[in-house]
Design an enzyme around this catalytic site. Structure first.
Site, PDB file in Angstrom:
ATOM      1  N   HIS A  69     -19.131   4.437   2.086  1.00 30.80           N
ATOM      2  CA  HIS A  69     -17.999   5.369   1.973  1.00 30.80           C
ATOM      3  C   HIS A  69     -16.733   4.891   2.669  1.00 30.80           C
ATOM      4  O   HIS A  69     -15.626   5.086   2.165  1.00 30.80           O
ATOM      5  CB  HIS A  69     -18.433   6.709   2.568  1.00 30.80           C
ATOM      6  CG  HIS A  69     -17.372   7.743   2.608  1.00 30.80           C
ATOM      7  ND1 HIS A  69     -16.867   8.328   1.475  1.00 30.80           N
ATOM      8  CD2 HIS A  69     -16.702   8.306   3.646  1.00 30.80           C
ATOM      9  CE1 HIS A  69     -15.933   9.215   1.821  1.00 30.80           C
ATOM     10  NE2 HIS A  69     -15.801   9.201   3.127  1.00 30.80           N
TER      11      HIS A  69
ATOM     12  N   LEU B  12      -7.816  10.505   7.388  1.00 32.90           N
ATOM     13  CA  LEU B  12      -6.497  10.971   6.948  1.00 32.90           C
ATOM     14  C   LEU B  12      -5.588  11.114   8.162  1.00 32.90           C
ATOM     15  O   LEU B  12      -4.408  10.748   8.139  1.00 32.90           O
ATOM     16  CB  LEU B  12      -6.632  12.307   6.212  1.00 32.90           C
ATOM     17  CG  LEU B  12      -7.560  12.313   4.984  1.00 32.90           C
ATOM     18  CD1 LEU B  12      -7.542  13.677   4.310  1.00 32.90           C
ATOM     19  CD2 LEU B  12      -7.160  11.242   3.976  1.00 32.90           C
TER      20      LEU B  12
ATOM     21  N   GLU C 198      -6.950   2.554   6.876  1.00 33.05           N
ATOM     22  CA  GLU C 198      -8.328   2.055   6.827  1.00 33.05           C
ATOM     23  C   GLU C 198      -8.382   0.526   6.905  1.00 33.05           C
ATOM     24  O   GLU C 198      -9.424  -0.047   7.229  1.00 33.05           O
ATOM     25  CB  GLU C 198      -9.013   2.581   5.551  1.00 33.05           C
ATOM     26  CG  GLU C 198     -10.520   2.415   5.586  1.00 33.05           C
ATOM     27  CD  GLU C 198     -11.249   3.077   4.431  1.00 33.05           C
ATOM     28  OE1 GLU C 198     -10.666   3.973   3.768  1.00 33.05           O
ATOM     29  OE2 GLU C 198     -12.408   2.701   4.184  1.00 33.05           O
TER      30      GLU C 198
ATOM     31  N   GLY D 257       0.833  -1.193   0.000  1.00 34.68           N
ATOM     32  CA  GLY D 257       0.000   0.000   0.000  1.00 34.68           C
ATOM     33  C   GLY D 257       0.865   1.240   0.000  1.00 34.68           C
ATOM     34  O   GLY D 257       1.868   1.317   0.722  1.00 34.68           O
TER      35      GLY D 257
ATOM     36  N   LEU E  69      -1.963   7.109   1.984  1.00 31.39           N
ATOM     37  CA  LEU E  69      -1.406   7.938   3.057  1.00 31.39           C
ATOM     38  C   LEU E  69      -0.786   7.079   4.147  1.00 31.39           C
ATOM     39  O   LEU E  69       0.281   7.403   4.674  1.00 31.39           O
ATOM     40  CB  LEU E  69      -2.478   8.861   3.612  1.00 31.39           C
ATOM     41  CG  LEU E  69      -2.785  10.023   2.673  1.00 31.39           C
ATOM     42  CD1 LEU E  69      -3.917  10.880   3.211  1.00 31.39           C
ATOM     43  CD2 LEU E  69      -1.544  10.890   2.453  1.00 31.39           C
TER      44      LEU E  69
ATOM     45  N   GLY F 238       0.312   3.724   3.944  1.00 29.58           N
ATOM     46  CA  GLY F 238       1.450   2.945   3.452  1.00 29.58           C
ATOM     47  C   GLY F 238       2.585   3.834   2.957  1.00 29.58           C
ATOM     48  O   GLY F 238       3.764   3.568   3.222  1.00 29.58           O
TER      49      GLY F 238
ATOM     50  N   ARG G 166     -21.939  11.519  10.780  1.00 27.90           N
ATOM     51  CA  ARG G 166     -22.438  10.939   9.526  1.00 27.90           C
ATOM     52  C   ARG G 166     -23.535   9.903   9.711  1.00 27.90           C
ATOM     53  O   ARG G 166     -24.480   9.850   8.937  1.00 27.90           O
ATOM     54  CB  ARG G 166     -21.270  10.289   8.792  1.00 27.90           C
ATOM     55  CG  ARG G 166     -20.313  11.311   8.312  1.00 27.90           C
ATOM     56  CD  ARG G 166     -19.097  10.707   7.704  1.00 27.90           C
ATOM     57  NE  ARG G 166     -18.237  11.806   7.270  1.00 27.90           N
ATOM     58  CZ  ARG G 166     -17.049  11.639   6.734  1.00 27.90           C
ATOM     59  NH1 ARG G 166     -16.554  10.436   6.574  1.00 27.90           N
ATOM     60  NH2 ARG G 166     -16.337  12.675   6.354  1.00 27.90           N
TER      61      ARG G 166
ATOM     62  N   HIS H 297     -22.058   7.466   4.080  1.00 30.04           N
ATOM     63  CA  HIS H 297     -21.835   8.923   4.118  1.00 30.04           C
ATOM     64  C   HIS H 297     -23.083   9.650   3.631  1.00 30.04           C
ATOM     65  O   HIS H 297     -23.628   9.310   2.581  1.00 30.04           O
ATOM     66  CB  HIS H 297     -20.643   9.251   3.209  1.00 30.04           C
ATOM     67  CG  HIS H 297     -20.081  10.603   3.444  1.00 30.04           C
ATOM     68  ND1 HIS H 297     -20.798  11.754   3.237  1.00 30.04           N
ATOM     69  CD2 HIS H 297     -18.854  11.003   3.869  1.00 30.04           C
ATOM     70  CE1 HIS H 297     -20.035  12.798   3.525  1.00 30.04           C
ATOM     71  NE2 HIS H 297     -18.849  12.369   3.912  1.00 30.04           N
TER      72      HIS H 297
ATOM     73  N   SER I   6     -18.167  16.400  -0.442  1.00 30.56           N
ATOM     74  CA  SER I   6     -17.514  16.420   0.874  1.00 30.56           C
ATOM     75  C   SER I   6     -18.412  16.930   1.997  1.00 30.56           C
ATOM     76  O   SER I   6     -19.214  17.848   1.818  1.00 30.56           O
ATOM     77  CB  SER I   6     -16.286  17.308   0.789  1.00 30.56           C
ATOM     78  OG  SER I   6     -15.826  17.599   2.076  1.00 30.56           O
TER      79      SER I   6
HETATM   80  C1  LIG Z   1     -14.286  10.245  -1.965  1.00 28.01           C
HETATM   81  C2  LIG Z   1     -13.650  10.147  -0.615  1.00 28.01           C
HETATM   82  C3  LIG Z   1     -13.323  11.301   0.083  1.00 28.01           C
HETATM   83  C4  LIG Z   1     -12.721  11.218   1.335  1.00 28.01           C
HETATM   84  N1  LIG Z   1     -12.425  12.375   2.011  1.00 28.01           N
HETATM   85  C5  LIG Z   1     -11.836  12.294   3.232  1.00 28.01           C
HETATM   86  C6  LIG Z   1     -11.492  13.472   3.943  1.00 28.01           C
HETATM   87  O1  LIG Z   1     -11.713  14.585   3.488  1.00 28.01           O
HETATM   88  N2  LIG Z   1     -10.916  13.330   5.156  1.00 28.01           N
HETATM   89  C7  LIG Z   1     -10.642  12.115   5.713  1.00 28.01           C
HETATM   90  O2  LIG Z   1     -10.090  12.056   6.813  1.00 28.01           O
HETATM   91  N3  LIG Z   1     -10.940  10.980   5.028  1.00 28.01           N
HETATM   92  C8  LIG Z   1     -11.520  11.041   3.818  1.00 28.01           C
HETATM   93  N4  LIG Z   1     -11.834   9.894   3.150  1.00 28.01           N
HETATM   94  C9  LIG Z   1     -11.345   8.600   3.664  1.00 28.01           C
HETATM   95  C10 LIG Z   1      -9.859   8.464   3.367  1.00 28.01           C
HETATM   96  O3  LIG Z   1      -9.585   8.993   2.094  1.00 28.01           O
HETATM   97  C11 LIG Z   1      -9.384   7.004   3.377  1.00 28.01           C
HETATM   98  O4  LIG Z   1      -9.863   6.364   4.525  1.00 28.01           O
HETATM   99  C12 LIG Z   1      -7.874   6.965   3.396  1.00 28.01           C
HETATM  100  O5  LIG Z   1      -7.326   7.760   2.368  1.00 28.01           O
HETATM  101  C13 LIG Z   1      -7.369   5.538   3.274  1.00 28.01           C
HETATM  102  O6  LIG Z   1      -5.961   5.578   3.209  1.00 28.01           O
HETATM  103  P1  LIG Z   1      -5.133   4.239   3.228  1.00 28.01           P
HETATM  104  O7  LIG Z   1      -3.711   4.641   3.098  1.00 28.01           O
HETATM  105  O8  LIG Z   1      -5.525   3.436   4.416  1.00 28.01           O
HETATM  106  O9  LIG Z   1      -5.612   3.417   1.952  1.00 28.01           O
HETATM  107  P2  LIG Z   1      -5.624   3.803   0.377  1.00 28.01           P
HETATM  108  O10 LIG Z   1      -5.348   5.227   0.115  1.00 28.01           O
HETATM  109  O11 LIG Z   1      -6.884   3.212  -0.152  1.00 28.01           O
HETATM  110  O12 LIG Z   1      -4.406   3.013  -0.193  1.00 28.01           O
HETATM  111  C14 LIG Z   1      -4.425   1.628  -0.346  1.00 28.01           C
HETATM  112  C15 LIG Z   1      -3.126   1.195  -0.984  1.00 28.01           C
HETATM  113  O13 LIG Z   1      -3.068  -0.226  -0.941  1.00 28.01           O
HETATM  114  C16 LIG Z   1      -2.757  -0.737  -2.219  1.00 28.01           C
HETATM  115  N5  LIG Z   1      -3.410  -2.040  -2.326  1.00 28.01           N
HETATM  116  C17 LIG Z   1      -4.669  -2.396  -1.989  1.00 28.01           C
HETATM  117  N6  LIG Z   1      -4.862  -3.704  -2.192  1.00 28.01           N
HETATM  118  C18 LIG Z   1      -3.701  -4.202  -2.665  1.00 28.01           C
HETATM  119  C19 LIG Z   1      -3.264  -5.486  -3.062  1.00 28.01           C
HETATM  120  N7  LIG Z   1      -4.051  -6.553  -2.970  1.00 28.01           N
HETATM  121  N8  LIG Z   1      -2.020  -5.610  -3.531  1.00 28.01           N
HETATM  122  C20 LIG Z   1      -1.165  -4.531  -3.609  1.00 28.01           C
HETATM  123  N9  LIG Z   1      -1.531  -3.305  -3.224  1.00 28.01           N
HETATM  124  C21 LIG Z   1      -2.783  -3.140  -2.755  1.00 28.01           C
HETATM  125  C22 LIG Z   1      -3.272   0.280  -3.207  1.00 28.01           C
HETATM  126  O14 LIG Z   1      -2.571   0.184  -4.418  1.00 28.01           O
HETATM  127  C23 LIG Z   1      -2.971   1.579  -2.450  1.00 28.01           C
HETATM  128  O15 LIG Z   1      -1.637   1.962  -2.687  1.00 28.01           O
HETATM  129  C24 LIG Z   1     -12.445   9.963   1.899  1.00 28.01           C
HETATM  130  C25 LIG Z   1     -12.778   8.803   1.203  1.00 28.01           C
HETATM  131  C26 LIG Z   1     -13.394   8.893  -0.032  1.00 28.01           C
HETATM  132  C27 LIG Z   1     -13.805   7.632  -0.715  1.00 28.01           C
END
Ligand SMILES: Cc1cc2nc3c(=O)[nH]c(=O)nc-3n(C[C@H](O)[C@H](O)[C@H](O)COP(=O)(O)OP(=O)(O)OC[C@H]3O[C@@H](n4cnc5c(N)ncnc54)[C@H](O)[C@@H]3O)c2cc1C
Length: 637
Positions: A401, A441, A425, A40, A43, A45, A330, A266, A284
Site C-alpha cells: 500500500h 496526506l 511519499e 509531481g 498533494l 507536488g 497497520r 495494509h 479504507s
Molecule cells: C488507495 C489508497 C488510499 C489512501 N488513503 C489514504 C488516506 O486516507 N490518508 C492518508 O494519509 N494517506 C492515504 N493514502 C496514501 C496517500 O494517498 C499517498 O501517500 C499520497 O497521496 C502520496 O502523495 P504524493 O504527492 O507524495 O504522490 P502522488 O499523489 O502519487 O503524486 C505523484 C506525482 O508525481 C508524478 N510523477 C511520478 N513519477 C513521475 C515521473 N517519472 N515523471 C513525471 N511525473 C511523475 C505523478 O504524475 C503525480 O503527479 C492512500 C493510498 C492509497 C493507495
C-alpha cells in the site's frame, strides 16, 4: 559520506520556529529570478508548486497524467490527521508526535515528526479556507474519526474521498498560479533523468508521453514529489502508473536512498481473486472504526458467516489487543490477519481473507449513518465482489500500500544532492518503519504547503546557483542516457510482455520481502532477481514506437527500474537484522510474535548510495537519537 540531518537542537517545541528564523530569505522582487522545477502534482507536488508560485518563484511543474488533478493522491480515502483536539479527548501536538514516533517503531527522526505534528493544525485551516468539504457534525464543527495507532479521534475526512477533495483544493491553488503565469504546467511528461552540474541538481530530462520527444529543462533547484514505489510488488493498492523512476534515476545520479525495505502492507484490502488480476483495491482503514474483524474459531470452517454463531467467532484483534482493539496500527493488524490465515482460519475461497463486519454498527447506528460515513467504499466493494456489505461481512486481506522508504532528506527536505529536494511519499522522512493511517496526506501537505516554501529559499540564497546552459555536458549526458534506455527497450525483440516480467518480479518480492522476511528467503530473492532482470533485458517485447503514445514503453522503463530497486530492498532487509514496524524479520520476534527491535545495533536510518552497475551499493548510517519519546517495546494491548 557523513549524513548531516540539520535538525535543530534545543527544546523540540521551538525547534522549527527557531530554524525558520535562521533560514535566509530572498526578497520578493528577487524570487522571480529563480526557476524551480517541481516533478509531481499530487498533494505534495501540487501544494509545493502552488505555494512556490504564490511566493513569486518561476515554477515548472511536471506530471505524467493528462491533468495534475489525476495524481494518485486522488485515491486517498480515509482521512488526514491533525492535532486539533476538537473532540476534547486528550489530543495535542505532543500526543500526535508521540503516537507517530511510537507507531513508526522508533525509526524516525524526532525533530521531523514533531514539526509534522505542529504544522498539522495549519493544514486543516488552509484546506478549509480553500473550500475542502470536510465532514461536519450536526452543530457545524468539523467531524473527526479514529485511525490506527491512536486512542483519540483526530482524523478529518470527506466521506471516503478525502484525497480527492484535498487534491481539488491543491489543484485550484495550482491552477490559480498557472492562470497568473507563475507556474507552467507540463502534463504527460515522464521525468527520465536528473541533471547534476558541479554537484548541484540543475534540471531534468523528460520524455513527452504524446510523441516521445526528449527535452531538457534547467532550473536553480529541483523538487521531486513523485510518490511511492509500492507497485514494486506488482499487485498493490496504488494506481497502475505509480512508479519509482524519478527517484531511482536520481539515486543513480548520487542521491542516497533511505530504508528501502520499509514498506507498508495494509490490512484492509479486497483479497486477490485470480492469477491474472493486475490491481488491488483498498477498503479504507476508517472502516475499522465501526467494522469488527473476525475469523471462525475452527480452522477450515466454510459455513456462511451468518451461520457462524457469536460463540464460534474469534474477534482476534479485540482479544489480543484489548486497549486498541480493531484500531491497532497497520503492521500489527496485517501480521495478525496473516497469522490467522496461515493457521487455516482464513475465509473465502482462497482462505486468504478475514471478515470485516459492520453488522453490529448498523444495528447500533442505523444503516443511514453507516452509509453517510462509508457509502462510497461500500458501493465500491459491492461492485468489485458482488457482495453487499450491509448484509454480509466484507472479506479483506493485507496488500502492498505505501512505502516509508524513499530518498534520504535532511530537515530541510534536501537530498544528498544539493538543490534536489524530495517531498511526500517519495522521501523517507517522517514515518519510520510503519506509517500510521491518515498521516501520508498530512505529511505530503506539510511538506508542500509549509516546509519547502521556507527551506528552498534558504538554499537558493546561500548556494546562489550560477546560470547553466541547456546544452551543458551534464545535460547532454542525461539526454543520451534517457534516449539509450528507451532505444534498448524498443530494440529488444523478445517474446515476453512487460507485465509478465513485472508479475513474476512482484511475486518474488512479495514472497520474500513482503509481510514476513527471513535470511534464507532474502538471499533466494537476491539470487533470483538478477537472473530475471537479465532475462527481462534479453526477452522483453515492447510493441510500438517511441514517437507515439506508447504505454507499453512507458511501463517497460518503470519495470526496469523496479528490478533494480527490488534488489536494493532485499539487500536492505537482509542487512537489518532486527524486526521493526513493517519490516518483520521472522528470526527476530517476541514470544508473542511481535516485532523485536535491536536498538543497540540498528537505531539508524540506512541510506544506500549507488556505486555503479555491478557494484554493491554503499551503506551510510544516520544514527537516531530519542530525547523525548524513549524507545520501548511497542504495546497496543
Ligand atoms: C488507495 C489508497 C488510499 C489512501 N488513503 C489514504 C488516506 O486516507 N490518508 C492518508 O494519509 N494517506 C492515504 N493514502 C496514501 C496517500 O494517498 C499517498 O501517500 C499520497 O497521496 C502520496 O502523495 P504524493 O504527492 O507524495 O504522490 P502522488 O499523489 O502519487 O503524486 C505523484 C506525482 O508525481 C508524478 N510523477 C511520478 N513519477 C513521475 C515521473 N517519472 N515523471 C513525471 N511525473 C511523475 C505523478 O504524475 C503525480 O503527479 C492512500 C493510498 C492509497 C493507495
Amino acid at each position: 559520506m557523513q549524513l548531516i540531518s540539520h535538525a535543530p537542537t534545543g527544546p523540540i517545541e521551538h525547534s522549527w520556529d527557531k530554524h525558520k528564523f535562521n533560514l535566509k530569505l530572498i526578497n520578493p522582487a528577487n524570487k522571480r529570478k529563480y526557476n524551480i522545477i517541481v516533478v509531481g502534482s499530487g498533494l505534495a507536488g501540487g501544494a509545493a508548486a502552488a505555494s512556490l508560485g504564490e511566493l513569486g518563484y518561476n515554477v515548472q511543474c511536471f506530471c505524467y497524467q493528462d491533468s495534475p488533478r489525476r495524481a494518485h493522491s486522488i485515491a486517498a480515502q480515509g482521512g488526514i490527521n491533525a492535532a486539533k483536539n476538537y473532540h476534547n479527548d486528550g489530543d495535542s501536538i505532543y500526543r500526535l508526535f508521540y503516537d507517530t514516533v511510537k507507531g513508526g517503531d522508533f525509526r524516525a527522526r524526532e525533530a521531523n515528526v514533531y514539526r509534522l505534528a505542529q504544522v498539522s493544525v495549519n493544514i486543516i485551516d488552509q484546506c478549509v479556507a480553500q473550500g475542502v468539504p470536510f465532514a461536519r457534525e450536526y452543530g457545524g464543527l468539523l467531524d473527526n474519526r479514529s485511525f490506527g495507532g491512536a486512542q483519540v479521534s483526530r482524523t478529518f475526512y470527506a466521506r471516503g474521498q478525502t484525497g480527492q477533495q484535498l487534491l481539488l483544493g491543491a489543484y485550484q491553488a495550482l491552477e490559480r498560479q498557472i492562470g497568473l503565469g507563475a507556474v507552467k504546467m507540463y502534463p504527460r511528461m515522464d521525468m527520465l533523468d536528473l541533471i547534476v552540474v558541479d554537484g548541484q541538481a540543475r534540471g531534468i530530462v523528460t520524455r513527452s508521453l504524446y510523441d516521445g520527444k526528449i527535452e531538457v529543462h534547467m532550473a536553480d533547484a529541483v523538487v521531486l514529489a513523485t510518490g511511492g514505489y509500492g507497485n514494486v510488488f506488482y499487485l498493490s493498492t496504488n494506481a497502475k502508473g505509480c512508479n519509482a523512476t524519478a527517484i531511482w534515476r536520481a539515486y543513480k545520479r548520487g542521491a542516497l536512498f533511505a530504508n528501502p525495505c520499509f514498506t507498508q502492507i495494509h490490512p484492509t484490502c479486497i483479497p486477490v481473486a485470480g492469477e491474472y488480476q493486475s490491481k488491488l483495491t483498498l477498503m479504507s482503514e476508517s472502516l475499522r472504526n465501526d467494522g469488527r474483524i473476525w475469523v471462525p474459531k475452527t480452522p477450515g470452517d466454510k459455513r456462511a458467516p451468518s451461520s457462524i454463531p457469536e460463540s464460534e467467532r474469534d474477534y482476534y484483534l479485540e482479544r489480543r489487543y484489548p486497549s486498541f482493539g480493531n484500531l491497532v496500527p497497520r503492521d500489527i493488524a496485517s501480521r495478525a490477519a496473516k497469522a490467522e490465515c496461515d493457521a487455516g482460519r482464513g475465509v473465502g475461497e482462497s482462505g486468504l481473507g478475514v471478515y470485516l463486519d459492520l453488522s453490529e454498527a448498523i444495528q447500533r447506528l442505523g444503516k443511514r449513518t453507516i452509509a453517510e460515513r462509508y457509502g462510497n467504499l461500500i458501493e465500491m466493494y459491492e461492485r468489485i465482489t458482488g457482495e453487499n456489505p450491509y448484509e454480509v461481512p466484507m472479506r479483506i486481506y493485507p496488500a502492498s500500500h505505501y512505502t516509508m522508504g524513499g530518498l534520504w532528506v535532511d530537515y530541510n527536505l534536501m537530498s544528498t544532492i544539493p538543490g534536489l529536494f524530495v517531498l511526500g511519499e517519495a522521501n523517507f522522512s517522517d514515518h519510520g518503519a510503519n506509517r500510521l493511517g491518515a498521516s501520508a496526506l498530512m505529511q505530503g501537505l506539510a511538506d508542500g504547503y509549509f516546509i519547502i516554501p521556507y527551506t528552498i529559499g534558504n538554499y537558493l540564497a546561500t548556494a546562489k546557483p550560477p546560470k547553466v546552459a541547456a546544452d551543458a555536458p551534464a545535460a547532454k549526458d542525461a539526454v543520451a542516457n534517457a534516449s539509450a534506455i528507451t532505444k534498448k527497450l524498443l530494440n529488444g525483440n523478445g517474446k515476453r510482455t512487460v507485465d509478465s516480467f513485472h508479475r513474476e518480479l512482484g511475486k518474488i518480492v512479495w514472497d520474500n520481502c513482503g509481510m514476513g522476511r527471513n535470511e534464507a528467503g532474502l538471499k533466494k530473492a537476491l539470487s533470483q532477481i538478477p537472473v530475471l532482470r537479465e532475462e527481462f533485458w534479453k526477452n522483453v517485447r515492447v510493441l510500438g514506437a517511441n514517437e507515439e503514445f506508447n504505454q507499453s514503453l512507458e511501463r517497460a522503463g518503470r519495470v526496469a527500474d523496479f528490478f533494480e530497486l527490488a534488489e536494493l530492498m532485499c539487500l536492505d532487509a537482509l542487512d537489518r537484522r532486527e524486526s521493526c514496524g513493517g519490516h518483520f524479520r521472522e528470526e527476530y520476534q517476541t514470544p508473542e510474535g511481535e516485532a523485536l527491535r535491536d536498538d543497540a545495533n540498528y537505531s539508524y536510518v540506512a541510506a544506500w548510495g549507488y556505486q555503479g552497475e555491478n557494484h554493491a551499493p554503499a551503506l551510510t548510517k544516520e544514527p537516531l537519537t530519542f530525547n523525548y519519546v524513549h524507545p520501548s517495546q511497542r504495546s497496543y494491548k
